[in-house]
Write a protein that holds these residues in place. Structure first.
Motif, PDB file in Angstrom:
ATOM      1  N   ILE A 240      53.906   3.890   7.010  1.00 56.17           N
ATOM      2  CA  ILE A 240      52.857   2.770   6.141  1.00 56.17           C
ATOM      3  C   ILE A 240      52.081   3.279   5.333  1.00 56.17           C
ATOM      4  N   ARG A 241      51.339   4.591   5.648  1.00 54.12           N
ATOM      5  CA  ARG A 241      50.724   4.785   4.478  1.00 54.12           C
ATOM      6  C   ARG A 241      51.128   4.747   3.274  1.00 54.12           C
ATOM      7  N   THR A 242      52.163   6.270   3.062  1.00 52.30           N
ATOM      8  CA  THR A 242      52.847   6.206   2.733  1.00 52.30           C
ATOM      9  C   THR A 242      53.816   5.583   1.540  1.00 52.30           C
TER      10      THR A 242
ATOM     11  N   LYS B 254      60.886  11.987   9.042  1.00 54.21           N
ATOM     12  CA  LYS B 254      60.158  13.191   9.255  1.00 54.21           C
ATOM     13  C   LYS B 254      58.484  13.197  10.117  1.00 54.21           C
ATOM     14  N   LEU B 255      58.341  12.264   8.914  1.00 56.07           N
ATOM     15  CA  LEU B 255      56.719  11.282   9.412  1.00 56.07           C
ATOM     16  C   LEU B 255      56.807  10.912   9.920  1.00 56.07           C
ATOM     17  N   SER B 256      55.738  10.694  10.367  1.00 50.95           N
ATOM     18  CA  SER B 256      55.107   9.505  11.670  1.00 50.95           C
ATOM     19  C   SER B 256      55.792   8.385  11.131  1.00 50.95           C
ATOM     20  N   PHE B 257      55.153   7.189  12.028  1.00 56.52           N
ATOM     21  CA  PHE B 257      55.817   5.810  11.456  1.00 56.52           C
ATOM     22  C   PHE B 257      54.317   5.559  10.499  1.00 56.52           C
ATOM     23  N   GLU B 258      53.151   5.541  10.713  1.00 60.12           N
ATOM     24  CA  GLU B 258      51.738   4.958  10.776  1.00 60.12           C
ATOM     25  C   GLU B 258      52.148   5.933   9.638  1.00 60.12           C
TER      26      GLU B 258
ATOM     27  N   PHE C 273      56.627   3.703  17.762  1.00 59.99           N
ATOM     28  CA  PHE C 273      56.051   2.580  16.188  1.00 59.99           C
ATOM     29  C   PHE C 273      55.823   1.237  17.296  1.00 59.99           C
ATOM     30  N   GLN C 274      57.313   0.767  18.329  1.00 59.47           N
ATOM     31  CA  GLN C 274      56.811  -0.263  18.980  1.00 59.47           C
ATOM     32  C   GLN C 274      55.686  -0.674  19.828  1.00 59.47           C
ATOM     33  N   ARG C 275      55.659   0.415  20.631  1.00 59.18           N
ATOM     34  CA  ARG C 275      54.559   0.004  21.506  1.00 59.18           C
ATOM     35  C   ARG C 275      53.586   0.192  20.579  1.00 59.18           C
ATOM     36  N   ASP C 276      52.786   0.513  19.705  1.00 59.85           N
ATOM     37  CA  ASP C 276      51.689   0.380  18.876  1.00 59.85           C
ATOM     38  C   ASP C 276      51.819  -0.578  18.338  1.00 59.85           C
ATOM     39  N   LEU C 277      53.006  -1.538  17.916  1.00 57.25           N
ATOM     40  CA  LEU C 277      52.948  -3.404  17.849  1.00 57.25           C
ATOM     41  C   LEU C 277      53.306  -4.033  18.762  1.00 57.25           C
ATOM     42  N   TYR C 278      53.319  -3.549  19.938  1.00 50.55           N
ATOM     43  CA  TYR C 278      53.188  -4.304  21.167  1.00 50.55           C
ATOM     44  C   TYR C 278      51.994  -4.181  21.102  1.00 50.55           C
ATOM     45  N   ARG C 279      51.107  -3.183  21.169  1.00 50.68           N
ATOM     46  CA  ARG C 279      49.631  -3.007  21.526  1.00 50.68           C
ATOM     47  C   ARG C 279      48.574  -4.278  20.417  1.00 50.68           C
TER      48      ARG C 279
ATOM     49  N   LYS D 257      54.681 -10.936   6.099  1.00 51.64           N
ATOM     50  CA  LYS D 257      53.310 -11.478   6.395  1.00 51.64           C
ATOM     51  C   LYS D 257      52.532 -10.672   7.424  1.00 51.64           C
ATOM     52  N   PHE D 258      53.380 -11.323   8.461  1.00 52.50           N
ATOM     53  CA  PHE D 258      52.086 -11.504  10.104  1.00 52.50           C
ATOM     54  C   PHE D 258      53.097  -9.599  10.554  1.00 52.50           C
ATOM     55  N   LEU D 259      53.686  -9.289  10.343  1.00 55.42           N
ATOM     56  CA  LEU D 259      54.870  -7.835  10.412  1.00 55.42           C
ATOM     57  C   LEU D 259      53.424  -6.414   9.880  1.00 55.42           C
ATOM     58  N   LYS D 260      53.695  -6.991   8.455  1.00 56.58           N
ATOM     59  CA  LYS D 260      52.749  -5.914   7.608  1.00 56.58           C
ATOM     60  C   LYS D 260      51.586  -5.888   8.068  1.00 56.58           C
ATOM     61  N   THR D 261      51.032  -7.446   8.115  1.00 51.98           N
ATOM     62  CA  THR D 261      49.768  -7.667   8.183  1.00 51.98           C
ATOM     63  C   THR D 261      48.864  -6.805   9.607  1.00 51.98           C
ATOM     64  N   THR D 262      49.988  -6.643  11.196  1.00 50.30           N
ATOM     65  CA  THR D 262      50.127  -6.716  12.292  1.00 50.30           C
ATOM     66  C   THR D 262      49.479  -4.614  12.215  1.00 50.30           C
ATOM     67  N   PHE D 263      50.486  -4.392  11.827  1.00 55.23           N
ATOM     68  CA  PHE D 263      50.949  -3.257  11.717  1.00 55.23           C
ATOM     69  C   PHE D 263      49.526  -2.555  10.915  1.00 55.23           C
ATOM     70  N   MET D 264      49.553  -2.470   9.719  1.00 48.19           N
ATOM     71  CA  MET D 264      48.278  -2.301   8.725  1.00 48.19           C
ATOM     72  C   MET D 264      47.135  -2.472   9.256  1.00 48.19           C
ATOM     73  N   ARG D 265      46.669  -3.924   9.963  1.00 48.32           N
ATOM     74  CA  ARG D 265      45.147  -4.119  10.574  1.00 48.32           C
ATOM     75  C   ARG D 265      45.222  -2.562  11.621  1.00 48.32           C
ATOM     76  N   GLY D 266      46.416  -3.187  12.932  1.00 47.21           N
ATOM     77  CA  GLY D 266      46.365  -2.397  13.996  1.00 47.21           C
ATOM     78  C   GLY D 266      46.561  -0.474  13.670  1.00 47.21           C
ATOM     79  N   TYR D 267      46.656  -0.168  12.324  1.00 44.88           N
ATOM     80  CA  TYR D 267      46.467   1.437  12.279  1.00 44.88           C
ATOM     81  C   TYR D 267      45.326   1.500  11.666  1.00 44.88           C
ATOM     82  N   GLY D 268      44.165   0.618  11.109  1.00 42.47           N
ATOM     83  CA  GLY D 268      43.208   0.509  10.267  1.00 42.47           C
ATOM     84  C   GLY D 268      43.264   1.302   8.748  1.00 42.47           C
ATOM     85  N   ILE D 269      44.821   0.065   8.165  1.00 40.60           N
ATOM     86  CA  ILE D 269      45.086   1.321   6.381  1.00 40.60           C
ATOM     87  C   ILE D 269      44.560   0.022   5.870  1.00 40.60           C
TER      88      ILE D 269
END
Length: 383
Positions: A297-299, A290-294, A183-189, A234-246
């Motif tokens: 977030i979706r849940t 037990k869930l992936s980080f993505e 999840f950290q590698r994803d965020l950095y990407r 807001k930055f944290l939430k937006t970055t993850f959700m835009r990155g994962y396409g949520i």
């Protein structure tokens, strides 16, 4: 009497400290300093300070009265961007040291003494880096993989560096630990995609890097960090959700119970009975670990109502909507303000429920009737 894990670590630290300082051959090879220099003295600091009233209402103060410590009337926050020159980062602990003065550099939230979190009796290969602009995200190695501590305690450093101090206006290399979770590698990407001047480089565990130009954001506030800067969340939430396409525009409908039956500590003694009550009221049981980080977030993004025992899984309310409802359950002798403050910052509807006193492994009993009454009351306002 059982010996605490921390006591064993302190004993090992004492022995290694003594050996390194008494044996010249070890002292030449192993970095282990006992002197401390405050960061503001070791580098050039650009300091920002702010104050805001907390304005807790009567209902919130009712909960605050159960806390072991009262919350102040004002939040005071200090944020400093410090530029260091000719300093050394230790890959095994994340500590920043001044070799010329043989000292550990301490920050605002640091302990006032050196201990086993700062140094380990290991030989680290020296690496000299050129005059490149680096930013330090190693921090304390302890807990850097932990979801809550990384997102809430560490990520504000990078957020302030990019958005308050504008360090990304020029090329910037962010130094990170080498064993970060996905999840950290994803965020950095995702951040690299949003900030073209920013790249990320791992500092190997067995190396120490002497860096000519290094920036570090140091911050402190008088209330727990979950009473955070709303723009940061807001930055944290937006970055993850835009990155994962949520899709962030969904109307949440789910009710979820964040269960801890897969953990050793802090569980219901009568778990099956409690799970049955949640199921009766339309809650879906999830095991966040037990869930992936993505998937987490979706849940939580689609959750209208989140309930569970105090624990790291509730960090994910960060990804729920401002209109979501959160129910946090405590044993009566272990009440924390962590997610109360986070939910408040997010503008969510927070409520709480107490069970009995803690037993072994912090397990406790919650009367099913108490949970039924609470859910019936809180759900009536959603219909």
């Amino acid at each position: 009497m059982a010996v605490k894990k921390g006591s064993i670590r302190h004993f090992r630290w004492f022995i290694s400290n003594l050996a390194v300082n008494l044996i010249p051959a070890l002292k030449r090879k192993i970095i282990l300093y006992n002197r401390i220099i405050p960061a503001a003295e070791a580098g050039a600091a650009d300091m920002r300070e702010s104050t805001q009233a907390t304005n807790f209402n009567a209902e919130e103060r009712e909960f605050i009265n159960y806390l072991p410590r009262q919350l102040p009337e004002q939040l005071k926050r200090k944020i400093a961007c410090i530029e260091f020159h000719d300093k050394t980062l230790l890959g095994n602990t994340g500590a920043l040291v001044d070799d010329n003065n043989q000292a550990l550099i301490s920050f605002m939230r640091s302990r006032p003494f050196v201990n086993y979190h700062d140094f380990r009796p290991e030989i680290l290969n020296p690496v000299n880096k050129g005059e490149v602009r680096y930013f330090n995200m190693l921090g304390s190695h302890r807990g850097h993989r932990h979801l809550f501590h990384f997102l809430i305690d560490r990520m504000p450093q990078l957020y302030y560096a990019l958005n308050l101090f504008k360090l990304a206006e020029q090329p910037l290399i962010v130094l990170i630990n080498e064993d970060v979770p996905k999840f950290q590698r994803d965020l950095y990407r995702f951040i690299s995609n949003d900030y073209p001047n920013v790249s990320f480089v791992e500092v190997p565990h067995n190396e120490r890097w002497k860096v000519e130009n290094l920036f570090h954001v140091d911050y402190y506030q008088t209330i727990k960090t979950t009473l955070a800067d709303p723009d940061f969340l807001k930055f944290l939430k937006t970055t993850f959700m835009r990155g994962y396409g949520i899709d962030n525009n969904l109307s949440p409908t789910d009710r979820i119970y964040v269960c801890r039956e897969d953990t050793k500590n802090r569980r219901f003694v009568n778990e099956q009975e409690i799970a049955a009550v949640f199921e009766e009221f339309g809650f879906k049981k999830i095991l966040a670990g037990k869930l992936s980080f993505e998937e987490q977030i979706r849940t939580f993004n689609n959750a209208q109502y989140i309930a569970g025992i105090h624990g790291a899984g509730l960090t994910n309310i960060l990804f729920s909507s401002p209109g979501a409802r959160a129910l946090e359950i405590f044993s009566e002798d272990h009440v924390k303000d962590t997610y109360f403050l986070l939910s408040r910052t997010l503008g969510q509807d927070y409520s709480y429920l107490f069970g009995g006193t803690q037993r072994r492994h912090s397990h406790f009993h919650l009367p099913a009737s108490r949970l039924e009454n609470k859910l019936r009351t809180t759900l009536s306002s959603l219909t």
